[in-house]
Design an enzyme around this catalytic site. Structure first.
Site, short mmCIF file in Angstrom:
data_model
loop_
_atom_site.label_atom_id
_atom_site.label_comp_id
_atom_site.label_asym_id
_atom_site.label_seq_id
_atom_site.Cartn_x
_atom_site.Cartn_y
_atom_site.Cartn_z
N CYS A 136 17.32 36.25 6.59
CA CYS A 136 16.36 35.17 6.85
C CYS A 136 15.66 35.40 8.19
O CYS A 136 14.43 35.30 8.29
CB CYS A 136 17.10 33.83 6.84
SG CYS A 136 16.01 32.40 7.00
N CYS A 137 16.45 35.76 9.24
CA CYS A 137 15.86 36.02 10.56
C CYS A 137 14.91 37.22 10.49
O CYS A 137 13.87 37.22 11.15
CB CYS A 137 16.94 36.29 11.60
SG CYS A 137 17.78 34.84 12.24
N CYS A 155 15.13 27.53 15.15
CA CYS A 155 14.91 26.83 13.88
C CYS A 155 15.82 25.61 13.78
O CYS A 155 16.98 25.65 14.21
CB CYS A 155 15.19 27.77 12.72
SG CYS A 155 14.05 29.17 12.63
N CYS A 158 19.41 25.80 12.31
CA CYS A 158 20.30 26.74 12.99
C CYS A 158 20.48 26.42 14.47
O CYS A 158 20.99 27.26 15.23
CB CYS A 158 19.77 28.16 12.83
SG CYS A 158 19.59 28.66 11.11
N CYS A 183 19.39 37.22 17.27
CA CYS A 183 18.78 37.14 15.94
C CYS A 183 18.04 38.41 15.54
O CYS A 183 17.47 38.48 14.47
CB CYS A 183 17.80 35.97 15.90
SG CYS A 183 16.43 36.16 17.02
FE1 SF4 Z 1 16.36 31.57 9.16
FE2 SF4 Z 1 17.99 30.22 10.80
FE3 SF4 Z 1 17.09 32.69 11.46
FE4 SF4 Z 1 15.45 30.54 11.45
S1 SF4 Z 1 17.23 30.92 12.84
S2 SF4 Z 1 14.98 32.55 10.69
S3 SF4 Z 1 16.21 29.41 9.65
S4 SF4 Z 1 18.48 32.13 9.78
#
Ligand code: SF4
Length: 244
Positions: free
Chosen positions: A118-119, A201, A204, A229
């Protein structure tokens, strides 16, 4: 590059005067210096220094699509105060659609791999597009925010993005950042007043409790030892060997 790295480092080393350093770097790398903001307090300090002094450094943000409403509000307030439009980079819609279709919207809670996926889609890939064509990337990283950053140099080479990276507020304390925000009436994210330190986000990021490590508020369901991340990957490679 028309200046040696040693000379550049001697000019900017340990300088708490962010404005003068940013001016110097903008002169050294004309139209090739960019700043990434996530609208946290330290980023707002740098945005203020750039925009209130008309320093020719571009500013962008990564809109992951999962930010807090308060982040969009401080983004709007910043545009208004400085009469600007901070540019956003968005995830590739094809990659995101495929990922969410396969994994679901909140798969980051289920595994580290899903979280990193996702990141990657929402942050890392758009960042590569945002940095493309630039020679130097300004960030709001501060050493207080992670044990990994204690020994970080203010100027470093980012091998994964092939760019020089500079952290003007690396050694600023939280009190210094807050004082600068207050003294200059800079808009800031109200979540900072509710225990949020590093604001990313919404799904998170949580507020931290008294005594908790600063990074405890990010990806709190994971192992605490390595929670970057993927935006900031640090290497030991010598700067001088790369850019002289
Ligand atoms: Fe995805 Fe969470 Fe990373 Fe944002 S912080 S990109 S929602 S995993």
């Amino acid at each position: 590059m028309n200046i040696s790295v040693d000379k550049l480092l001697s000019q900017i080393g340990g300088d708490h005067n962010s404005k003068d350093t940013l001016q110097l770097l903008a002169l050294q790398f004309p139209a090739q210096v960019t700043f990434s903001t996530s609208f946290g307090m330290e980023d707002q300090v740098i945005t203020h220094d750039i925009l209130s002094n008309n320093i020719p450094i571009s500013i962008f943000s990564l809109d992951t699509g999962r930010l807090f409403p308060e982040t969009y509000s401080v983004w709007s307030a910043t545009n208004e105060k400085y009469s600007t439009h901070i540019k956003a980079f968005y995830p590739d819609h094809g990659l995101l659609e495929t990922f969410v279709a396969a994994k679901g919207p909140n798969s980051f809670y289920e595994s580290v791999d899903n979280r990193k996926g996702c990141c990657y889609i929402r942050k890392v890939e758009p960042l590569k597009r945002a940095l493309s064509g630039n020679a130097l990337w300004i960030t709001g990283l501060r050493a207080e925010h992670s044990p990994d950053r204690k020994d970080l140099p203010m100027l470093e080479w980012d091998e994964s993005n092939k760019i020089l990276k500079y952290h003007p507020l690396l050694h600023w304390s939280t009190d210094e950042v807050r004082g600068y925000i207050n003294d200059n009436n800079i808009p800031y994210n109200p979540l900072h007043d509710k225990g949020f330190i590093s604001i990313g986000c919404a799904p998170c990021t949580r507020a931290i409790r008294p005594g908790e490590d600063f990074r405890a508020g990010r990806w709190w369901w994971e192992d605490q030892s390595n929670k970057e991340c993927g935006l900031h990957v640090h290497t030991e490679q010598s700067l001088t060997s790369i850019v002289q």
